[in-house]
Design a protein around this motif. Structure first.
Motif, PDB file in Angstrom:
ATOM      1  N   LEU A 165       0.825  -1.204   0.000  1.00  0.00           N
ATOM      2  CA  LEU A 165       0.000   0.000   0.000  1.00  0.00           C
ATOM      3  C   LEU A 165       0.857   1.251   0.000  1.00  0.00           C
ATOM      4  CD1 LEU A 165      -2.529  -1.121   2.764  1.00  0.00           C
ATOM      5  CD2 LEU A 165      -2.660  -1.518   0.297  1.00  0.00           C
ATOM      6  N   THR A 166       0.598   2.131  -0.949  1.00  0.00           N
ATOM      7  CA  THR A 166       1.253   3.433  -0.981  1.00  0.00           C
ATOM      8  C   THR A 166       0.250   4.488  -0.527  1.00  0.00           C
ATOM      9  OG1 THR A 166       2.711   2.792  -2.797  1.00  0.00           O
ATOM     10  CG2 THR A 166       2.415   5.141  -2.403  1.00  0.00           C
ATOM     11  N   PHE A 167       0.498   5.065   0.632  1.00  0.00           N
ATOM     12  CA  PHE A 167      -0.388   6.100   1.163  1.00  0.00           C
ATOM     13  C   PHE A 167       0.104   7.463   0.703  1.00  0.00           C
ATOM     14  CE2 PHE A 167      -1.177   2.518   3.904  1.00  0.00           C
ATOM     15  CZ  PHE A 167      -2.553   2.541   4.015  1.00  0.00           C
ATOM     16  N   GLU A 194      -2.770  -3.329  12.565  1.00  0.00           N
ATOM     17  CA  GLU A 194      -3.605  -4.410  12.050  1.00  0.00           C
ATOM     18  C   GLU A 194      -2.978  -5.179  10.886  1.00  0.00           C
ATOM     19  OE1 GLU A 194      -6.424  -5.560  13.238  1.00  0.00           O
ATOM     20  OE2 GLU A 194      -6.455  -4.091  14.870  1.00  0.00           O
ATOM     21  N   LEU A 195      -2.110  -4.548  10.104  1.00  0.00           N
ATOM     22  CA  LEU A 195      -1.530  -5.229   8.956  1.00  0.00           C
ATOM     23  C   LEU A 195      -0.634  -6.387   9.393  1.00  0.00           C
ATOM     24  CD1 LEU A 195      -0.651  -2.254   6.589  1.00  0.00           C
ATOM     25  CD2 LEU A 195      -2.478  -3.924   6.299  1.00  0.00           C
ATOM     26  N   ARG A 196      -0.463  -7.357   8.513  1.00  0.00           N
ATOM     27  CA  ARG A 196       0.342  -8.534   8.812  1.00  0.00           C
ATOM     28  C   ARG A 196       1.812  -8.257   8.535  1.00  0.00           C
ATOM     29  NH1 ARG A 196      -3.394 -11.542   5.287  1.00  0.00           N
ATOM     30  NH2 ARG A 196      -1.545 -12.082   4.079  1.00  0.00           N
ATOM     31  N   ASP A 197       2.674  -9.113   9.043  1.00  0.00           N
ATOM     32  CA  ASP A 197       4.123  -8.942   8.870  1.00  0.00           C
ATOM     33  C   ASP A 197       4.524  -8.920   7.403  1.00  0.00           C
ATOM     34  OD1 ASP A 197       4.590  -8.783  11.563  1.00  0.00           O
ATOM     35  OD2 ASP A 197       5.351 -10.831  11.789  1.00  0.00           O
ATOM     36  N   GLU A 198       3.823  -9.686   6.559  1.00  0.00           N
ATOM     37  CA  GLU A 198       4.209  -9.762   5.146  1.00  0.00           C
ATOM     38  C   GLU A 198       3.652  -8.611   4.311  1.00  0.00           C
ATOM     39  OE1 GLU A 198       0.998 -13.019   5.715  1.00  0.00           O
ATOM     40  OE2 GLU A 198       2.510 -11.963   6.907  1.00  0.00           O
ATOM     41  N   ASP A 199       2.837  -7.738   4.894  1.00  0.00           N
ATOM     42  CA  ASP A 199       2.344  -6.558   4.190  1.00  0.00           C
ATOM     43  C   ASP A 199       3.421  -5.471   4.149  1.00  0.00           C
ATOM     44  OD1 ASP A 199      -0.207  -7.678   3.837  1.00  0.00           O
ATOM     45  OD2 ASP A 199      -0.846  -7.006   5.822  1.00  0.00           O
ATOM     46  N   SER A 200       3.252  -4.533   3.216  1.00  0.00           N
ATOM     47  CA  SER A 200       4.220  -3.448   3.049  1.00  0.00           C
ATOM     48  C   SER A 200       3.498  -2.106   2.942  1.00  0.00           C
ATOM     49  CB  SER A 200       5.066  -3.654   1.791  1.00  0.00           C
ATOM     50  OG  SER A 200       5.726  -4.901   1.812  1.00  0.00           O
ATOM     51  N   ILE A 201       4.190  -1.053   3.357  1.00  0.00           N
ATOM     52  CA  ILE A 201       3.648   0.308   3.307  1.00  0.00           C
ATOM     53  C   ILE A 201       4.710   1.253   2.770  1.00  0.00           C
ATOM     54  CG2 ILE A 201       3.058   2.302   4.762  1.00  0.00           C
ATOM     55  CD1 ILE A 201       1.419   0.570   6.504  1.00  0.00           C
ATOM     56  N   GLY A 244       1.246  14.900  -5.621  1.00  0.00           N
ATOM     57  CA  GLY A 244       1.176  13.802  -4.666  1.00  0.00           C
ATOM     58  C   GLY A 244       0.825  12.490  -5.320  1.00  0.00           C
ATOM     59  N   ILE A 245      -0.170  12.488  -6.193  1.00  0.00           N
ATOM     60  CA  ILE A 245      -0.588  11.251  -6.848  1.00  0.00           C
ATOM     61  C   ILE A 245       0.491  10.750  -7.788  1.00  0.00           C
ATOM     62  CG2 ILE A 245      -2.240  10.290  -8.494  1.00  0.00           C
ATOM     63  CD1 ILE A 245      -4.385  11.960  -7.192  1.00  0.00           C
ATOM     64  N   GLU A 246       1.125  11.669  -8.515  1.00  0.00           N
ATOM     65  CA  GLU A 246       2.182  11.256  -9.434  1.00  0.00           C
ATOM     66  C   GLU A 246       3.336  10.607  -8.674  1.00  0.00           C
ATOM     67  OE1 GLU A 246       4.461  13.004 -13.384  1.00  0.00           O
ATOM     68  OE2 GLU A 246       3.342  14.361 -12.075  1.00  0.00           O
ATOM     69  N   ARG A 247       3.772  11.216  -7.589  1.00  0.00           N
ATOM     70  CA  ARG A 247       4.845  10.629  -6.782  1.00  0.00           C
ATOM     71  C   ARG A 247       4.368   9.313  -6.157  1.00  0.00           C
ATOM     72  NH1 ARG A 247       9.337  12.180  -3.657  1.00  0.00           N
ATOM     73  NH2 ARG A 247       9.732  13.689  -5.328  1.00  0.00           N
ATOM     74  N   GLY A 248       3.130   9.276  -5.711  1.00  0.00           N
ATOM     75  CA  GLY A 248       2.603   8.056  -5.110  1.00  0.00           C
ATOM     76  C   GLY A 248       2.634   6.882  -6.068  1.00  0.00           C
ATOM     77  N   TYR A 249       2.248   7.102  -7.321  1.00  0.00           N
ATOM     78  CA  TYR A 249       2.283   6.015  -8.292  1.00  0.00           C
ATOM     79  C   TYR A 249       3.717   5.612  -8.627  1.00  0.00           C
ATOM     80  CZ  TYR A 249      -2.606   5.145  -9.327  1.00  0.00           C
ATOM     81  OH  TYR A 249      -3.914   4.738  -9.230  1.00  0.00           O
ATOM     82  N   GLU A 250       4.623   6.564  -8.640  1.00  0.00           N
ATOM     83  CA  GLU A 250       6.029   6.204  -8.848  1.00  0.00           C
ATOM     84  C   GLU A 250       6.507   5.259  -7.747  1.00  0.00           C
ATOM     85  OE1 GLU A 250       8.087   9.904  -8.914  1.00  0.00           O
ATOM     86  OE2 GLU A 250       7.376  10.490 -10.911  1.00  0.00           O
ATOM     87  N   GLU A 251       6.152   5.577  -6.502  1.00  0.00           N
ATOM     88  CA  GLU A 251       6.531   4.720  -5.385  1.00  0.00           C
ATOM     89  C   GLU A 251       5.832   3.373  -5.458  1.00  0.00           C
ATOM     90  OE1 GLU A 251       8.787   5.106  -3.080  1.00  0.00           O
ATOM     91  OE2 GLU A 251       9.381   7.107  -3.771  1.00  0.00           O
ATOM     92  N   ALA A 252       4.578   3.371  -5.869  1.00  0.00           N
ATOM     93  CA  ALA A 252       3.828   2.121  -5.953  1.00  0.00           C
ATOM     94  C   ALA A 252       4.414   1.197  -7.010  1.00  0.00           C
ATOM     95  CB  ALA A 252       2.356   2.417  -6.259  1.00  0.00           C
ATOM     96  N   ASN A 262      -1.593  -4.404  -4.831  1.00  0.00           N
ATOM     97  CA  ASN A 262      -0.868  -3.131  -4.917  1.00  0.00           C
ATOM     98  C   ASN A 262      -1.872  -1.999  -5.111  1.00  0.00           C
ATOM     99  OD1 ASN A 262       2.217  -3.997  -5.317  1.00  0.00           O
ATOM    100  ND2 ASN A 262       0.917  -5.450  -6.423  1.00  0.00           N
ATOM    101  N   ARG A 263      -1.912  -1.079  -4.145  1.00  0.00           N
ATOM    102  CA  ARG A 263      -2.891  -0.009  -4.185  1.00  0.00           C
ATOM    103  C   ARG A 263      -2.251   1.321  -3.801  1.00  0.00           C
ATOM    104  NH1 ARG A 263      -4.920  -3.327  -6.483  1.00  0.00           N
ATOM    105  NH2 ARG A 263      -6.803  -4.549  -6.072  1.00  0.00           N
ATOM    106  N   VAL A 264      -2.789   2.399  -4.383  1.00  0.00           N
ATOM    107  CA  VAL A 264      -2.483   3.753  -3.933  1.00  0.00           C
ATOM    108  C   VAL A 264      -3.698   4.252  -3.159  1.00  0.00           C
ATOM    109  CG1 VAL A 264      -2.049   6.139  -4.622  1.00  0.00           C
ATOM    110  CG2 VAL A 264      -0.895   4.264  -5.818  1.00  0.00           C
ATOM    111  N   VAL A 265      -3.469   4.736  -1.942  1.00  0.00           N
ATOM    112  CA  VAL A 265      -4.557   5.216  -1.080  1.00  0.00           C
ATOM    113  C   VAL A 265      -4.341   6.706  -0.828  1.00  0.00           C
ATOM    114  CG1 VAL A 265      -5.782   4.918   1.097  1.00  0.00           C
ATOM    115  CG2 VAL A 265      -4.643   2.940   0.023  1.00  0.00           C
ATOM    116  N   LEU A 266      -5.260   7.530  -1.312  1.00  0.00           N
ATOM    117  CA  LEU A 266      -5.187   8.976  -1.147  1.00  0.00           C
ATOM    118  C   LEU A 266      -6.020   9.390   0.054  1.00  0.00           C
ATOM    119  CD1 LEU A 266      -4.509  11.869  -2.157  1.00  0.00           C
ATOM    120  CD2 LEU A 266      -6.544  11.701  -3.625  1.00  0.00           C
ATOM    121  N   LEU A 267      -5.399  10.066   1.027  1.00  0.00           N
ATOM    122  CA  LEU A 267      -6.105  10.605   2.185  1.00  0.00           C
ATOM    123  C   LEU A 267      -6.024  12.120   2.131  1.00  0.00           C
ATOM    124  CD1 LEU A 267      -4.207   7.935   3.420  1.00  0.00           C
ATOM    125  CD2 LEU A 267      -6.041   8.217   5.090  1.00  0.00           C
TER     126      LEU A 267
END
Length: 523
Positions: A165-167, A194-201, A244-252, A262-267
């Motif tokens: 997940l890319t926040f 709440e996320l599991r050990d194998e999840d990523s942020i 922000g979204i452009e950089r977020g997708y680059e990171e994702a 694989n998701r981008v989450v915009l807050l």
């Protein structure tokens, strides 16, 4: 995903002003009930004769407007929608002592905010349920028909695939309050636990520029580092959502994990004021990442002043959906209870087409979905964008239907079409309903969930200044909701009753846009 354009037609303002019965698309969009020969051979519900041109709407209540319009065809086609942000934002606005602006009210998002109890399929795809009831009061010659679509049950936290997940977090000046950036910190803190050990942020922040605060990082062994990154976020200057979204997708893309969601989450409060503020232009710049890697955009709205329309457009074009959170309870619901539904996909480009039988149906109106309409002829064109739906979701379309006198037989056949999210193989499922299943009384009927659906839809139409046949006033509607909250023992229905009661008290008060509501406008 191939580059495509969402072919939604029709102007919301025209619908609200004229009360035209929405039965699919017509005119320039190529709908008009003209199914191609290929569609008919494939089993598409073929349209009947038009039954005449649409009549002119007259002044009066919603029932009068509906009765003065004739159906241009007997097909209704739309992209599926699982958004709920409109209802969440309306509740927040009412809690603040204001009536929501009519333009922020989308009835389908009110309806889809409530549990429906539909049968769920075992595998990917949808179940189709169709039922209804006779509207109450002076307009009991109208019925409500409910088309219900459900995906398989959401997996448990242990069963779902890993998440990457890319926040993308808005840290502009407008976010500098406890119910905005403070709530975002709380939400990400809950998620980190709440996320599991194998999840990523990964974490990207933006104000006038975008910054990567945390590259894609596994939870295992790094929870403290992630919490430190979340806690470090501070409000800064203006709002450059595009950056922000452009950089977020680059990171994702850089941190993309095979086999993971694989998701981008915009807050954000979505109040863009710097850089590119056009949703189409923003999403076009990262289009290859969406098409090649299938990374969708999930929007989480916050704040009492919220750019609802902008967030809606971003997520529509980003093949995702939106929700809204106002407090920690809602944040926990989104980031814990509903997380698998927001992360996984069971269907891509899902559309529904409802074919009404002209022998039994005189006219009808789809409630909401104005910005989700699809040309009738495009139902089986898989290059035309639909909606993305995950496990545990339900989608409800509610219609006001006027049956012909003495009608007996089939009322409608609903077909949902979707693409497998991995193979992009198309699938369809169909359900139908007859007159005997839609002529029972709504209130006091067997289906309490249908009654909740009706209350939510009536409430939404009331807030945006339109009416529906059989719709009670806000006072009676609040009482109905209270009774349903008791019989269903559902806390969300209790909150609905509270929201309706607040709207009833604010009838002569101030709208979200600062203008005064005219006397009697809400009734």
């Amino acid at each position: 995903m191939e580059h495509r354009t969402r072919k939604y037609r029709g102007a919301v303002g025209l619908v609200l002003a004229a009360g035209v019965l929405l039965t699919g698309c017509s005119g320039e969009d190529g709908g008009g009930g003209k199914a191609t020969s290929d569609q008919r051979r494939a089993g598409a519900p073929a349209p009947a004769h038009t039954g005449g041109a649409a009549g002119e709407a007259k002044d009066g209540d919603g029932a009068d407007r509906l009765k003065e319009s004739a159906a241009p065809d007997y097909l209704s086609t739309f992209a599926l929608d699982v958004d709920t942000a409109s209802y969440g934002y309306a509740r927040r606005t009412l809690d603040d002592g204001r009536l929501p602006g009519p333009e922020t009210v989308r009835p389908e998002e009110f309806v889809n905010s409530f549990r429906q109890g539909y049968h769920r399929p075992a595998g990917n795809g949808f179940s189709v349920s169709v039922d209804g009831a006779r509207a109450a009061g002076e307009d009991d010659d109208w019925s409500l028909v409910r088309v219900g679509l459900a995906t398989k049950a959401a997996p448990t936290a242990a069963e779902r695939p890993p998440a990457a997940l890319t926040f993308v977090v808005d840290v502009s000046g407008s976010m500098n309050s406890p119910d905005r950036l403070g709530l975002v910190r709380t939400s990400l803190g809950i998620l980190t636990d709440e996320l599991r050990d194998e999840d990523s942020i990964s974490l990207v922040t933006f104000s006038d520029e975008a910054e990567t605060v945390l590259p894609m990082t596994r939870l295992k062994g790094h929870r403290g580092r992630i919490r430190d990154a979340v806690d470090s976020m501070e409000a800064a200057e203006s709002t450059n959502v595009g950056a922000g979204i452009e950089r977020g997708y680059e990171e994702a893309v850089e941190g993309r994990r095979k086999g993971a969601n694989n998701r981008v989450v915009l807050l954000s409060d979505a109040l863009a004021n710097t850089g590119d503020t056009d949703a189409g232009d923003i999403l076009e710049r990262i289009d290859s990442a969406r098409r090649e890697y299938g990374i969708t955009l999930f929007g989480v709205g916050v704040g009492s002043d919220y750019g609802d329309a902008f967030m809606e457009e971003l997520t529509n074009k980003g093949d995702g959906h939106t929700t809204y959170i106002a407090d920690e309870e809602q944040a926990r619901k989104v980031f814990v209870d509903q997380l698998p539904a927001h992360l996984e996909l069971t269907a891509r480009d899902a559309k529904a087409q409802v074919a009404f039988d002209p022998k039994t149906v005189e006219r009808f109106k789809l409630i909401g979905y104005e910005d989700r309409k699809v040309a009738d002829a495009d139902f089986r064109d898989d290059s035309v964008d639909g909606g993305e739906v995950g496990p545990g979701h339900t989608v409800t379309a509610l219609y006001a239907v006027h049956l012909r006198d003495g009608a007996s037989g089939r009322v409608a056949t609903a077909t949902v079409r979707w693409l497998d999210p991995k193979t992009r193989t198309p699938h369809e499922k169909t359900g139908s309903v007859s007159t005997g299943a839609v002529t029972g009384k709504l209130w006091g009927g067997r289906s309490t969930r249908l009654q909740v659906t009706a209350v939510a839809a009536y409430f939404a139409e009331n807030l945006r200044g339109t009416g529906l046949p059989g719709a009670p006033g806000l006072g009676e509607l609040a009482e109905r909701a209270e009774e349903l909250a008791t019989s269903t023992e559902d806390a969300s229905v209790t909150k609905l009753a509270d929201a309706i009661a607040r709207a009833d008290r604010l009838k002569g008060g101030t709208r979200e846009d600062g203008t005064g509501a005219e006397e009697g406008e809400m009734d």
